[in-house]
Each structure stands twice: as structure tokens, then as C-alpha cells.
Scaffold this motif. Structure first.
Motif, short mmCIF file in Angstrom:
data_model
loop_
_atom_site.label_atom_id
_atom_site.label_comp_id
_atom_site.label_asym_id
_atom_site.label_seq_id
_atom_site.Cartn_x
_atom_site.Cartn_y
_atom_site.Cartn_z
N ARG A 25 -39.59 -50.96 11.15
CA ARG A 25 -39.29 -49.89 10.21
C ARG A 25 -40.48 -48.93 10.07
N GLY A 26 -40.16 -47.66 9.86
CA GLY A 26 -41.20 -46.66 9.67
C GLY A 26 -41.85 -46.19 10.94
N THR A 27 -41.21 -46.44 12.11
CA THR A 27 -41.80 -46.03 13.38
C THR A 27 -40.84 -45.15 14.16
N ALA A 28 -41.39 -44.44 15.16
CA ALA A 28 -40.59 -43.64 16.08
C ALA A 28 -40.55 -44.34 17.43
N VAL A 29 -39.36 -44.39 18.03
CA VAL A 29 -39.14 -45.03 19.33
C VAL A 29 -38.59 -43.98 20.27
N SER A 30 -39.21 -43.85 21.44
CA SER A 30 -38.79 -42.86 22.44
C SER A 30 -37.90 -43.51 23.48
N VAL A 31 -36.74 -42.89 23.75
CA VAL A 31 -35.83 -43.34 24.80
C VAL A 31 -35.94 -42.35 25.94
N ALA A 32 -36.63 -42.73 27.00
CA ALA A 32 -36.90 -41.83 28.12
C ALA A 32 -35.60 -41.36 28.75
N ARG A 104 -32.24 -35.74 18.95
CA ARG A 104 -32.69 -34.97 20.12
C ARG A 104 -33.33 -33.70 19.58
N PRO A 105 -34.66 -33.59 19.65
CA PRO A 105 -35.34 -32.40 19.10
C PRO A 105 -34.94 -31.13 19.84
N ASP A 106 -35.12 -30.02 19.17
CA ASP A 106 -34.82 -28.71 19.74
C ASP A 106 -36.05 -28.20 20.48
N GLY A 107 -36.36 -28.82 21.62
CA GLY A 107 -37.51 -28.43 22.41
C GLY A 107 -38.67 -29.42 22.25
N PRO A 108 -39.80 -29.16 22.94
CA PRO A 108 -40.98 -30.03 22.85
C PRO A 108 -41.48 -30.17 21.42
N PRO A 110 -44.50 -30.60 18.85
CA PRO A 110 -45.95 -30.50 18.68
C PRO A 110 -46.51 -31.77 18.04
N PRO A 111 -47.67 -32.23 18.50
CA PRO A 111 -48.25 -33.46 17.94
C PRO A 111 -48.44 -33.41 16.42
N LYS A 112 -48.81 -32.24 15.87
CA LYS A 112 -49.01 -32.15 14.42
C LYS A 112 -47.70 -32.37 13.66
N LEU A 113 -46.61 -31.84 14.20
CA LEU A 113 -45.31 -32.04 13.56
C LEU A 113 -44.89 -33.51 13.66
N ALA A 114 -45.14 -34.12 14.82
CA ALA A 114 -44.82 -35.53 14.97
C ALA A 114 -45.62 -36.38 14.00
N ALA A 115 -46.88 -36.02 13.76
CA ALA A 115 -47.71 -36.76 12.82
C ALA A 115 -47.19 -36.64 11.39
N ARG A 116 -46.73 -35.43 11.01
CA ARG A 116 -46.18 -35.25 9.67
C ARG A 116 -44.91 -36.07 9.47
N PRO A 133 -39.15 -37.66 25.04
CA PRO A 133 -40.53 -38.01 24.69
C PRO A 133 -40.84 -37.70 23.23
N TRP A 134 -41.80 -38.44 22.67
CA TRP A 134 -42.24 -38.24 21.29
C TRP A 134 -43.72 -38.56 21.19
N PRO A 135 -44.56 -37.61 20.75
CA PRO A 135 -46.00 -37.88 20.63
C PRO A 135 -46.27 -39.04 19.67
N GLY A 136 -47.04 -40.01 20.13
CA GLY A 136 -47.42 -41.12 19.28
C GLY A 136 -46.34 -42.14 19.04
N ALA A 137 -45.32 -42.19 19.89
CA ALA A 137 -44.24 -43.18 19.71
C ALA A 137 -44.81 -44.58 19.78
N ALA A 138 -44.36 -45.44 18.85
CA ALA A 138 -44.82 -46.82 18.83
C ALA A 138 -44.27 -47.61 20.01
#
Length: 236
Positions: A25-32, A104-108, A110-116, A133-138
Motif C-alpha cells: 500500500r502507498g506505492t506505485a507499480v509500473s506495468v511495462a 495511463r498518464p497523458d504523456g511522460p 515529470p519526476p517532480k510530479l511523480a514525487a508529489r 513507465p513511472w519515475p521511482g516506481a517501487a
């Protein structure tokens, strides 16, 4: 324990490929590659949580029949087909109301947005499954190989797909784990891959051999001395 505060459960066939046997819980998971089957299979266990609610954001092509086949409860699924550039705001609002979000995000991103958004996920305990892809995915998962069954030479009906799922990430998942699965099987669900191929059928046990008889010489047919009614041939 299924539905505990620490993990969102996943179907049993996927537990061996995840380092915690569930989605933290509380994490982001990327499905390539945004594989829809893998995305839905990972989300299916949310029905076992206390709330059981999930959301799909930016996935207008998501098949609801397929989602139900994998085990999602459509009565507890919120769908936002086209949030456009406001997808991050939508995710922030939904994270406080559901246990899991497919996105599914609307485009790439940004790492700062992913962090927020990562901070939002940690506060809410929501799991974010990202198609891509997702910056910082667990955790990062993907389908390394796949093969569909059921189609012949230009005809037939798809009955299942065999895949190898790979999971990589931080900590105990850094070296990667793999699992061979039906995704989906002939019933639209996820299950471990059996060793016997789908099209192969068991052969019947061999019976006793039938002896080969010798070929006998033809027996001559001699006509009867007088006509008979009906006329037949007498064999001597």
C-alpha cells in the motif's frame, strides 16, 4: 493476511512473482508496455480488501467484460475515461477514496510530479498501477514473452494466452522474479501454466494387438442343377 493495512492482495497465481506476495500500500507499480491483461490481473485482488473499491483513469479502451473475468467487481469500479491534462488531480482526489487506481498518464511523467503523487499515495495507502513507465516506481512488472492459442490458419477463436511475467524493483525484488502463467486462460482468468500444452489431449491406452489372419484362396461357386426361386448360388 488478505486485505491487511500493509498489502493489497493479488490472485494466487501472481503471488510468487511479487516480493511481498501482494501490492504494498502507498506505492506505485509500473506495468511495462501497459499490458492490459497483467494490469487487470494485478488489480483483481482489491475485492478482498475491506473497502474493495478501485478506479481506472485514462483507460478508455479497458474492457469491462475482461475486467470482470479477471475478478474485478464492476459495482466497485470508478471509471474516468479521459481526464486529459488533469489526470494528476484526478488521481490525487481518488487516492483518498479507493484502495487501488489503474492509470495511463497523458504523456511522460515529470519526476517532480511523480514525487508529489508518491506523497499522496503514502498518506492514503492507495496502490497506483501505471500502464507504462513511472519515475521511482517501487516495482516494475512486464510480460517478457507471450503466445496466444485458439487461432488456426486464418480462422478460429482465441482461448488463452501463455506468458512469462517478470517483476523487478528495489530491495528483495532487485534481482527479478519470473512466473509462467495463463493470462488469461480459457475462462478469462489468470492461473499458473500447466506443463501440458492446451491443444494436447491424453492418448487412450493401447489395447491387445489384433492378429492378422492369412489370406485364404477363393472358393468356387457352382450353379445349382435346376433353377430356384429366388435364385441363389450354392456354395460347396
Amino acid at each position: 493476511m488478505a486485505g491487511s493495512r500493509g498489502l493489497v492482495p493479488v490472485p494466487s497465481a501472481l503471488r510468487e512473482v511479487l516480493p511481498d506476495a501482494g501490492l504494498r500500500r502507498g506505492t506505485a507499480v509500473s506495468v511495462a508496455g501497459g499490458d492490459a491483461g497483467l494490469l487487470l490481473a494485478l488489480a483483481a485482488g482489491v475485492k478482498e480488501t475491506e473497502g474493495g473499491w478501485a478506479a481506472a483513469v485514462g483507460l478508455p479502451d479497458l474492457g469491462l467484460a475482461a475486467a470482470e473475468g479477471y475478478g474485478l467487481d464492476l459495482r466497485r469500479l470508478l471509471v474516468v475515461d479521459d481526464p486529459g491534462a488533469h489526470w494528476a488531480e484526478v488521481v490525487s482526489v481518488l487516492a483518498g477514496a479507493v484502495e487501488l487506481i489503474m492509470l495511463r498518464p497523458d504523456g511522460p511523467v515529470p519526476p517532480k510530479l511523480a514525487a508529489r503523487l508518491a506523497a499522496v499515495l503514502r498518506r492514503s495507502g492507495c496502490v497506483l498501477l501505471v500502464a507504462g513507465p513511472w519515475p521511482g516506481a517501487a516495482l516494475r512488472l512486464g510480460v517478457r514473452s507471450g503466445r496466444w492459442f485458439g487461432l488456426g490458419d486464418g480462422h478460429g477463436q482465441l482461448v488463452g494466452r501463455q506468458v512469462e511475467v517478470v517483476a523487478e524493483g528495489r530491495g528483495s525484488a532487485v534481482h527479478g522474479r519470473t512466473a509462467r502463467l495463463w493470462l488469461p486462460d480459457e475462462h478469462g482468468a489468470v492461473r499458473p501454466l500447466q506443463e501440458q500444452p492446451l491443444q494436447e489431449q491424453p492418448q487412450p491406452a493401447a489395447g491387445p494387438a489384433i492378429p492378422v489372419l492369412p489370406v485364404l484362396p477363393a472358393i468356387p461357386v457352382i450353379p445349382a442343377a435346376e433353377p430356384m426361386a429366388p435364385r441363389v448360388a450354392a456354395v460347396v
